[in-house]
Enzyme design. Structure first.
Site, PDB file in Angstrom:
ATOM      1  N   THR A  51       0.832  -1.217   0.000  1.00  0.00           N
ATOM      2  CA  THR A  51       0.000   0.000   0.000  1.00  0.00           C
ATOM      3  C   THR A  51       0.863   1.262   0.000  1.00  0.00           C
ATOM      4  OG1 THR A  51      -1.456   1.309   1.430  1.00  0.00           O
ATOM      5  CG2 THR A  51      -0.109  -0.330   2.514  1.00  0.00           C
ATOM      6  N   ASP A  52       0.311   2.331  -0.545  1.00  0.00           N
ATOM      7  CA  ASP A  52       1.031   3.624  -0.507  1.00  0.00           C
ATOM      8  C   ASP A  52       1.099   4.175   0.917  1.00  0.00           C
ATOM      9  OD1 ASP A  52      -1.641   4.380  -0.167  1.00  0.00           O
ATOM     10  OD2 ASP A  52      -1.666   5.811  -1.839  1.00  0.00           O
ATOM     11  N   GLU A  53       0.329   3.589   1.837  1.00  0.00           N
ATOM     12  CA  GLU A  53       0.322   4.122   3.212  1.00  0.00           C
ATOM     13  C   GLU A  53       1.653   3.902   3.925  1.00  0.00           C
ATOM     14  OE1 GLU A  53      -3.333   3.612   5.384  1.00  0.00           O
ATOM     15  OE2 GLU A  53      -4.463   3.381   3.531  1.00  0.00           O
ATOM     16  N   TYR A 105      -1.730  -0.058  11.119  1.00  0.00           N
ATOM     17  CA  TYR A 105      -1.927  -0.812   9.871  1.00  0.00           C
ATOM     18  C   TYR A 105      -0.744  -0.598   8.925  1.00  0.00           C
ATOM     19  CZ  TYR A 105      -3.196  -1.296   4.982  1.00  0.00           C
ATOM     20  OH  TYR A 105      -3.159  -1.586   3.646  1.00  0.00           O
ATOM     21  N   LYS A 154       2.108  -3.293   7.377  1.00  0.00           N
ATOM     22  CA  LYS A 154       2.403  -3.535   5.954  1.00  0.00           C
ATOM     23  C   LYS A 154       3.874  -3.214   5.654  1.00  0.00           C
ATOM     24  CE  LYS A 154       0.030  -4.720   2.970  1.00  0.00           C
ATOM     25  NZ  LYS A 154      -0.214  -6.119   2.502  1.00  0.00           N
TER      26      LYS A 154
HETATM   27  P1  TYD Z   1     -10.438   4.503   4.320  1.00  0.00           P
HETATM   28  O1  TYD Z   1     -11.457   4.015   3.326  1.00  0.00           O
HETATM   29  O2  TYD Z   1     -10.505   3.946   5.716  1.00  0.00           O
HETATM   30  O3  TYD Z   1      -9.006   4.298   3.670  1.00  0.00           O
HETATM   31  P2  TYD Z   1      -7.544   4.788   4.216  1.00  0.00           P
HETATM   32  O4  TYD Z   1      -7.685   5.377   5.566  1.00  0.00           O
HETATM   33  O5  TYD Z   1      -6.812   3.520   4.246  1.00  0.00           O
HETATM   34  O6  TYD Z   1      -7.069   5.773   3.208  1.00  0.00           O
HETATM   35  O7  TYD Z   1     -10.563   6.074   4.448  1.00  0.00           O
HETATM   36  C1  TYD Z   1     -10.417   6.905   3.326  1.00  0.00           C
HETATM   37  C2  TYD Z   1     -10.490   8.338   3.800  1.00  0.00           C
HETATM   38  O8  TYD Z   1     -11.796   8.569   4.314  1.00  0.00           O
HETATM   39  C3  TYD Z   1      -9.543   8.655   4.933  1.00  0.00           C
HETATM   40  O9  TYD Z   1      -9.083   9.997   4.780  1.00  0.00           O
HETATM   41  C4  TYD Z   1     -10.409   8.542   6.171  1.00  0.00           C
HETATM   42  C5  TYD Z   1     -11.758   8.990   5.672  1.00  0.00           C
HETATM   43  N1  TYD Z   1     -12.921   8.366   6.340  1.00  0.00           N
HETATM   44  C6  TYD Z   1     -13.946   9.167   6.832  1.00  0.00           C
HETATM   45  O10 TYD Z   1     -13.919  10.424   6.729  1.00  0.00           O
HETATM   46  N2  TYD Z   1     -15.014   8.574   7.441  1.00  0.00           N
HETATM   47  C7  TYD Z   1     -15.099   7.218   7.581  1.00  0.00           C
HETATM   48  O11 TYD Z   1     -16.083   6.724   8.149  1.00  0.00           O
HETATM   49  C8  TYD Z   1     -14.034   6.399   7.054  1.00  0.00           C
HETATM   50  C9  TYD Z   1     -14.070   4.918   7.178  1.00  0.00           C
HETATM   51  C10 TYD Z   1     -12.970   7.025   6.437  1.00  0.00           C
END
Ligand code: TYD
Length: 353
Positions: A128-130, A153, A157
């Site tokens: 992942t890019d994270e 997380y 990774k």
């Molecule tokens: P997510 O789908 O959990 O992916 P990641 O954190 O791995 O990038 O979240 C995407 C973006 O959306 C992230 O900036 C967090 C935000 N988010 C919300 O604002 N509300 C939510 O309920 C969730 C799950 C994520």
């Protein structure tokens, strides 16, 4: 590499893994696919119901940490794609032990088995890019950049990636690491932002937007990701890392508005809620190395989002049962207090501070 290959896909009942298996079986009529999946909460066997009777496909329920089971499967395959992982940042903030087990130890078990099976000609670690951490405005992570994971997380990774690198350097194992942007598309668990928002809107439930909603993600359509993985397995070089980004950068608030528009639902469903701890503001990768191999995404932001929304509209059989199961407890724990103290979207006032 893939034409007549025997392929082990781990985590094939998950979001990207299931899309990848469907992609492989369609593209490679002579390939054989074994899907090793633990059937965690994030797995959905319904995702692969269309290929259940296909003689080229076999499902094995099990854990990638189970060395004996892994050894047995590893002896039978030419190529491995490791999708098996705990992936949800919010869950990793509640409990990270399972992330370390699967993403670090599980990856290690797979690598250690692969190195003892010279029949394995390619090992693709789907990362992942994270792992690069938060990128400041205007910055783009390159594959050679140091890793700065900021969530449990992402750290797990990064641990898996480090194992891959060690096995390439130490044993010459033909490993490739891929680091993709945020995926969207069919069959993604509803805990993630896009499917959570789409299905919540369809149920006329609020959309919990963290913080000011101005965080930026790059939205990669899962089918574009699958094509990238296929190309990298065929043409990529062992020991290398490939970023996979679509350059579909968008703020969360704009994404929420766009999907409400597609669903013809009111913006008043948006709730600004307490932010995620350590929330990474922006991810962005430079994927010129992959593009030099001949890949380009076929879906821009709106096309990716619209296809995703339409899939969830047509396939409520897939996601509705999730709301009736243990997800309810998770939802309550994650969003109960947040939604109770959240602020509704105000079209005049913009986003809260
Ligand atoms: P997510 O789908 O959990 O992916 P990641 O954190 O791995 O990038 O979240 C995407 C973006 O959306 C992230 O900036 C967090 C935000 N988010 C919300 O604002 N509300 C939510 O309920 C969730 C799950 C994520």
């Amino acid at each position: 590499m893939l034409d007549d290959a025997r392929i082990l896909v781990t985590g094939g009942c998950g979001f990207i893994g299931s899309n990848f298996i469907l992609h492989l079986l369609e593209r490679y009529p002579n390939a054989q696919v074994v899907n090793l999946d633990k059937l965690t909460y994030a797995s959905n066997q319904g995702s692969l119901r269309d290929v259940e009777g296909d003689p080229r496909y076999r499902f094995v329920q099990g854990d990638i940490c189970d060395g004996e089971l892994v050894d047995g499967l590893m002896a039978e395959v030419d190529v491995v794609f490791n999708f098996a992982a705990e992936t949800h940042v919010d869950r990793s903030l509640m409990e990270a032990g399972s992330f370390i087990m699967t993403d670090v130890l599980g990856t290690h078990v797979l690598l250690d088995s692969a190195r003892r099976h010279p029949n394995v000609k390619r090992f693709v670690q789907v990362s992942t890019d994270e792992v690069y951490g938060e990128m400041s405005p205007g910055a783009w992570a390159k594959e050679s950049d140091p890793l700065h994971p900021r969530s449990p997380y992402a750290a797990s990774k990064a641990g898996g990636d480090a194992q891959c690198n060690a096995f390439f350097e130490t044993y010459g194992l033909p490993v490739i690491i891929t680091r993709a942007a945020n995926n969207i598309g069919p069959r993604q668990h509803i805990e993630k932002m896009v499917p959570l928002f789409v299905t919540s809107a369809m149920r006329d439930e609020p959309l919990p937007l963290y913080g000011d909603g101005r965080q930026v993600r790059d939205w990669l359509y899962v089918e574009d990701h699958c094509r990238a993985l296929e190309l990298i397995a065929r043409e990529g070089e062992s020991g290398e890392v490939y970023n996979i980004g679509a350059d579909n950068h968008e703020e969360n608030i704009r994404l929420a508005k766009a999907l409400l528009q597609l669903l013809e639902k009111p913006l008043s469903l948006i709730r600004f809620v307490e932010d995620r701890k350590g929330h990474d503001r922006r991810y962005a990768v430079d994927s010129s190395k992959l593009r030099a191999l001949g890949w380009a995404p076929r879906h821009d932001f709106l096309s990716a989002l619209e296809r995703t929304v339409r899939w969830y509209q047509k396939n409520s059989w897939w996601w509705e049962p999730i709301y009736a199961g243990p997800f309810r407890d998770y939802y309550q724990r994650q969003y109960g207090d947040r939604l109770a103290s959240g602020a509704p979207y105000d079209p005049e006032g913009g986003t809260p501070q």
